[in-house]
Design an enzyme around this catalytic site. Structure first.
Site, short mmCIF file in Angstrom:
data_model
loop_
_atom_site.label_atom_id
_atom_site.label_comp_id
_atom_site.label_asym_id
_atom_site.label_seq_id
_atom_site.Cartn_x
_atom_site.Cartn_y
_atom_site.Cartn_z
CB CYS A 229 -1.01 0.25 5.23
SG CYS A 229 0.58 -0.51 4.83
CD GLU B 104 -1.33 -2.21 2.30
OE1 GLU B 104 -2.14 -2.74 3.08
OE2 GLU B 104 -0.14 -2.55 2.23
#
Length: 153
Positions: free
Chosen positions: A89, A58
């Site tokens: 993330c 991510e």
């Protein structure tokens, strides 16, 4: 959140990115970012190969999207990731102003979108992306299970 017709198609692309991690002996997680139906960024886990604990799929995809957009904000973007995001993330998703988060497999150990905790329900944030989990969940889970099964042999 309701699943869109294109969600499975884009998650398949994220799975292709996860397979790239698998090939280089990284935990197989892949992510892509889509704006207006166009993939603007894609990446996979590289924490081990880069010796960088922040190099999750991510984060890597968000960094590339920011470069491609010429803006650290990705308003209007959808992030597809094969595994439920961790706290780090999720924080990056908030700061990037990702509008929509779609993930595949739940992560009962570190997932913060409902599996281990519900960070997305905390009032301390100033941005709340729409979240949809479980898209191609079996495929996203299987690549991880196979990877870790191979490690235990």
């Amino acid at each position: 959140m309701k699943m869109l017709d294109s969600d499975q198609q884009f998650m398949k692309l994220a799975l292709q990115e996860a397979q790239k991690s698998n090939v280089i002996n990284e935990v197989p997680v892949g992510a892509i970012i889509v704006v207006n139906g166009e993939v603007i960024s894609k990446s996979n886990n590289k924490s081990i190969s880069l010796n960088d604990p922040t190099s999750h799929a991510e984060i890597n995809a968000i960094r590339k999207a920011s470069e491609n957009l010429g803006n650290y904000r990705s308003t209007g973007a959808t992030l597809y990731v094969t595994l439920e995001p961790c706290a780090m993330c999720y924080g990056a998703i908030i700061h990037a102003r990702i509008s929509r988060l779609v993930f595949g497999a739940n992560d009962p150990k570190t997932g913060v979108c409902g599996s281990s905790i519900k960070l997305h329900e905390q009032a301390c944030f100033n941005h709340f992306p729409e979240i949809l989990g479980g898209v191609l969940e079996e495929d996203c889970s299987l690549i991880l299970k196979d990877f870790f099964k191979e490690k235990r042999i």
